[in-house]
Design a protein around this motif. Structure first.
Motif, PDB file in Angstrom:
ATOM      1  N   LYS A 213      23.311 -40.729  27.681  1.00  0.00           N
ATOM      2  CA  LYS A 213      24.566 -39.970  27.613  1.00  0.00           C
ATOM      3  C   LYS A 213      24.348 -38.498  27.978  1.00  0.00           C
ATOM      4  N   ASP A 214      23.176 -37.961  27.650  1.00  0.00           N
ATOM      5  CA  ASP A 214      22.863 -36.585  28.031  1.00  0.00           C
ATOM      6  C   ASP A 214      22.418 -36.480  29.487  1.00  0.00           C
ATOM      7  N   ILE A 215      21.700 -37.496  29.958  1.00  0.00           N
ATOM      8  CA  ILE A 215      21.245 -37.471  31.358  1.00  0.00           C
ATOM      9  C   ILE A 215      22.431 -37.498  32.312  1.00  0.00           C
ATOM     10  N   SER A 216      23.442 -38.300  31.986  1.00  0.00           N
ATOM     11  CA  SER A 216      24.615 -38.355  32.867  1.00  0.00           C
ATOM     12  C   SER A 216      25.309 -37.006  32.950  1.00  0.00           C
ATOM     13  N   ALA A 217      25.375 -36.278  31.814  1.00  0.00           N
ATOM     14  CA  ALA A 217      25.982 -34.940  31.839  1.00  0.00           C
ATOM     15  C   ALA A 217      25.123 -33.958  32.627  1.00  0.00           C
ATOM     16  N   LEU A 218      23.803 -34.073  32.519  1.00  0.00           N
ATOM     17  CA  LEU A 218      22.926 -33.192  33.292  1.00  0.00           C
ATOM     18  C   LEU A 218      23.051 -33.448  34.790  1.00  0.00           C
ATOM     19  N   LEU A 219      23.182 -34.707  35.184  1.00  0.00           N
ATOM     20  CA  LEU A 219      23.356 -35.024  36.606  1.00  0.00           C
ATOM     21  C   LEU A 219      24.662 -34.456  37.140  1.00  0.00           C
ATOM     22  N   MET A 220      25.714 -34.490  36.326  1.00  0.00           N
ATOM     23  CA  MET A 220      26.977 -33.887  36.762  1.00  0.00           C
ATOM     24  C   MET A 220      26.862 -32.376  36.859  1.00  0.00           C
ATOM     25  N   MET A 221      26.087 -31.762  35.972  1.00  0.00           N
ATOM     26  CA  MET A 221      25.898 -30.315  36.056  1.00  0.00           C
ATOM     27  C   MET A 221      25.205 -29.917  37.348  1.00  0.00           C
ATOM     28  N   MET A 240      14.140 -39.335  32.516  1.00  0.00           N
ATOM     29  CA  MET A 240      14.832 -38.448  33.446  1.00  0.00           C
ATOM     30  C   MET A 240      14.366 -38.665  34.876  1.00  0.00           C
ATOM     31  N   SER A 241      13.098 -38.970  35.065  1.00  0.00           N
ATOM     32  CA  SER A 241      12.579 -39.182  36.420  1.00  0.00           C
ATOM     33  C   SER A 241      13.246 -40.365  37.090  1.00  0.00           C
ATOM     34  N   LEU A 242      13.523 -41.437  36.348  1.00  0.00           N
ATOM     35  CA  LEU A 242      14.170 -42.616  36.928  1.00  0.00           C
ATOM     36  C   LEU A 242      15.588 -42.295  37.381  1.00  0.00           C
ATOM     37  N   PHE A 243      16.340 -41.587  36.569  1.00  0.00           N
ATOM     38  CA  PHE A 243      17.712 -41.252  36.953  1.00  0.00           C
ATOM     39  C   PHE A 243      17.737 -40.260  38.113  1.00  0.00           C
ATOM     40  N   LEU A 244      16.824 -39.312  38.122  1.00  0.00           N
ATOM     41  CA  LEU A 244      16.763 -38.386  39.248  1.00  0.00           C
ATOM     42  C   LEU A 244      16.367 -39.094  40.534  1.00  0.00           C
ATOM     43  N   LEU A 309      14.098 -25.681  46.382  1.00  0.00           N
ATOM     44  CA  LEU A 309      14.657 -26.573  45.365  1.00  0.00           C
ATOM     45  C   LEU A 309      16.176 -26.490  45.368  1.00  0.00           C
ATOM     46  N   ASP A 310      16.800 -27.664  45.346  1.00  0.00           N
ATOM     47  CA  ASP A 310      18.257 -27.725  45.238  1.00  0.00           C
ATOM     48  C   ASP A 310      18.721 -27.639  43.787  1.00  0.00           C
ATOM     49  N   ALA A 311      17.898 -28.086  42.844  1.00  0.00           N
ATOM     50  CA  ALA A 311      18.249 -28.042  41.423  1.00  0.00           C
ATOM     51  C   ALA A 311      16.967 -28.118  40.609  1.00  0.00           C
ATOM     52  N   VAL A 312      17.056 -27.673  39.361  1.00  0.00           N
ATOM     53  CA  VAL A 312      15.927 -27.683  38.436  1.00  0.00           C
ATOM     54  C   VAL A 312      16.439 -28.179  37.096  1.00  0.00           C
ATOM     55  N   VAL A 313      15.669 -29.064  36.447  1.00  0.00           N
ATOM     56  CA  VAL A 313      15.973 -29.515  35.095  1.00  0.00           C
ATOM     57  C   VAL A 313      14.751 -29.255  34.237  1.00  0.00           C
ATOM     58  N   LEU A 314      14.955 -28.556  33.111  1.00  0.00           N
ATOM     59  CA  LEU A 314      13.872 -28.160  32.214  1.00  0.00           C
ATOM     60  C   LEU A 314      14.023 -28.909  30.898  1.00  0.00           C
ATOM     61  N   ALA A 448      21.068 -33.274  21.677  1.00  0.00           N
ATOM     62  CA  ALA A 448      20.540 -32.092  22.362  1.00  0.00           C
ATOM     63  C   ALA A 448      21.687 -31.181  22.758  1.00  0.00           C
ATOM     64  N   PHE A 449      21.336 -29.927  23.038  1.00  0.00           N
ATOM     65  CA  PHE A 449      22.244 -28.953  23.640  1.00  0.00           C
ATOM     66  C   PHE A 449      21.909 -28.843  25.124  1.00  0.00           C
ATOM     67  N   LEU A 450      22.929 -28.933  25.956  1.00  0.00           N
ATOM     68  CA  LEU A 450      22.757 -28.888  27.409  1.00  0.00           C
ATOM     69  C   LEU A 450      23.298 -27.555  27.912  1.00  0.00           C
ATOM     70  N   THR A 451      22.439 -26.805  28.558  1.00  0.00           N
ATOM     71  CA  THR A 451      22.789 -25.467  29.053  1.00  0.00           C
ATOM     72  C   THR A 451      22.746 -25.469  30.576  1.00  0.00           C
ATOM     73  N   LYS A 452      23.805 -24.966  31.169  1.00  0.00           N
ATOM     74  CA  LYS A 452      23.914 -24.908  32.619  1.00  0.00           C
ATOM     75  C   LYS A 452      23.764 -23.471  33.091  1.00  0.00           C
ATOM     76  N   LEU A 453      22.699 -23.210  33.851  1.00  0.00           N
ATOM     77  CA  LEU A 453      22.423 -21.885  34.415  1.00  0.00           C
ATOM     78  C   LEU A 453      22.559 -21.958  35.942  1.00  0.00           C
ATOM     79  N   ARG A 454      23.203 -20.947  36.513  1.00  0.00           N
ATOM     80  CA  ARG A 454      23.363 -20.905  37.967  1.00  0.00           C
ATOM     81  C   ARG A 454      22.733 -19.614  38.522  1.00  0.00           C
ATOM     82  N   LYS A 455      21.960 -19.784  39.580  1.00  0.00           N
ATOM     83  CA  LYS A 455      21.309 -18.626  40.201  1.00  0.00           C
ATOM     84  C   LYS A 455      22.298 -17.893  41.103  1.00  0.00           C
TER      85      LYS A 455
END
Length: 461
Positions: A213-221, A240-244, A309-314, A448-455
């Motif tokens: 449920k958190d991975i799907s939200a991270l992919l949308m971010m 996370m590696s499998l979904f990415l 890099l197009d995106a980063v997940v930490l 978890a808390f999901l934080t979205k940062l944009r460069k």
């Protein structure tokens, strides 16, 4: 003098009603048929002169506007498929009579939407029966409407062990997914292929996984597309590696950094097992696009200089230590998604961004929660379902004393809830099935808390 005048008037009125569409009644059957044919010829001759109006197109009469089933289907299809169906119908009409039966038998096997189904099937449909070496998921029914899921890799000499009994794998191999089989204890098991989220929840794990449920939200971010290059810090168990890997596709690339060797090896193993099982049970191949790297991300600045890099997940304890390393390689406008368990970690991350003046803008901080519901038939005494009391249409009405006893038992079990008592009353009058709807006892709480940062780029002068 009165009777000879009345007869022509009645004939004239009958003719006028027949032209309007009403069926006239004549005394003699033979005479009525002759008059009816004469009226039809007269109507055809009178309308032939007006069939072609001023625009030159013939008018369609009421009986000519009805469409055949083939024409109705042809209007629903896209123009290309409709033209193909029309050409097939014209070719079938020009064939000799002796060749038509064989052609009709061939056309029965191919539906009208065959081109659209062919496009869907080209994406890699699943093969039919289970094969040795692929993954199978057994759904075991438990008490209180619980379902236990058992994941296994099929092998001819292995036996599936579950609380409901034993089931040899050779009885599963060759069966279609969705088949219900019986164990040695006579219990039923539902066998099917696992989805990716089910495999992630049931696979061996060392570190705590990121839940689907958190991975799907991270992919949308991150808004990933096929062909993107993504950096992941903290391989963990490989969830996370499998979904990415599936998100970026065969043309994409995933760089997964892990500092612990045991987590690194387990993530590679889970990823390799899923790929091998996928190749056996599917016609297409799972992409081999994940590069697992055993290294600290804070010491990988030199490795990332030549990577865009197009995106980063930490997913690590101190993501603020990785931001100064990864932000030069992240493209401008790219998203850095951070997975943190505590809100204090989120505060430390934002404080580090502010103090170090890193070019990141915090857009969102969310947590994902799901609320599961149970909608089940009401239970009578001795764990019997109330749907045993059928409707009046399919079974005979039971004797009055027997039904009163069932109703008393039902009230004894469900008397604590007024809602259930009202359902029982409705079941008594209508012989329907009462249902109970309530939130499940087991709920997926905070993970978890999901934080979205944009460069962002520097200000223009």
């Amino acid at each position: 003098m009165h009777r000879p005048r009345a007869r022509p008037v009645r004939r004239r009125r009958a003719g006028r009603r027949s032209r309007r569409g009403a069926t006239p009644s004549f005394p003699a059957p033979g005479r009525s048929m002759r008059v009816w044919r004469a009226l039809r010829r007269a109507a055809a001759s009178s309308s032939s002169s007006s069939s072609f109006p001023a625009d030159g197109k013939p008018r369609r009469r009421a009986w000519e506007t009805s469409l055949s089933p083939l024409e109705r289907v042809r209007r629903l299809l896209p123009p290309e498929e409709a033209a193909a169906v029309a050409r097939g119908a014209a070719a079938a009409a020009l064939e000799p009579p002796q060749a038509r039966p064989e052609k009709e038998e061939e056309e029965e096997e191919v539906p009208l939407v065959a081109p659209r189904q062919a496009l869907v099937g080209a994406a890699g449909p699943r093969s039919g029966p289970f094969r040795a070496g692929e993954l199978a998921l057994a759904a075991v029914p438990r008490k209180n409407n619980w379902t236990l899921k058992v994941l296994c890799r099929l092998a001819a000499e292995t036996v599936l062990s579950s609380p409901s009994g034993l089931l040899p794998h050779r009885d599963i191999i060759g069966q279609l997914p969705g088949q219900v089989l019986r164990t040695s204890a006579g219990k039923r098991l539902l066998l099917r292929r696992p989805s990716l989220d089910e495999y992630v929840l049931l696979m061996p794990r060392g570190a705590t996984i990121a839940y689907p449920k958190d991975i799907s939200a991270l992919l949308m971010m991150m808004d990933l597309h096929p062909g993107d290059t993504v950096l992941e810090t903290g391989s963990g168990s490989g969830a996370m590696s499998l979904f990415l890997s599936r998100a970026v596709g065969p043309t994409g690339r995933v760089l997964s950094y892990e500092i612990r060797e045991d987590h690194h090896n387990l993530a590679k193993k889970n990823y390799r097992h899923w790929r091998s099982a996928w190749q056996i049970g599917h016609t297409d191949e799972w992409p081999d696009n994940v590069e697992f790297i055993l290294k600290d991300i804070s010491a990988a600045a030199a490795d990332l200089k030549s990577v865009t890099l197009d995106a980063v997940v930490l997913d690590m304890l101190d993501p603020q230590c990785a931001l100064p390393v990864v932000h030069p390689s992240l493209k401008q406008g790219g998203v850095c998604a951070v997975y943190l368990a505590n809100i204090t970690q989120v505060i430390d991350l934002l404080d580090r961004i502010r103090s170090c003046k890193l070019p990141f803008l915090c857009e969102r901080i969310i947590e994902v929660t799901h609320r599961s519901w149970s909608v089940l038939p009401a239970k009578l005494k001795h764990n019997k379902s109330s749907h045993m009391v059928g409707t009046q249409e399919n079974i005979e009405e039971p004797p009055q004393n027997e039904y009163e006893e069932i109703h008393i038992q039902d009230e004894a079990v469900l008397k604590e809830s007024e809602y259930n008592e009202s359902l029982s009353a409705a079941a008594e009058t209508n012989h329907s099935v009462p249902y109970i709807a309530r939130p499940s006892h087991w709920q997926e709480a905070h993970s978890a808390f999901l934080t979205k940062l944009r460069k962002f780029g520097p200000l223009l002068s």
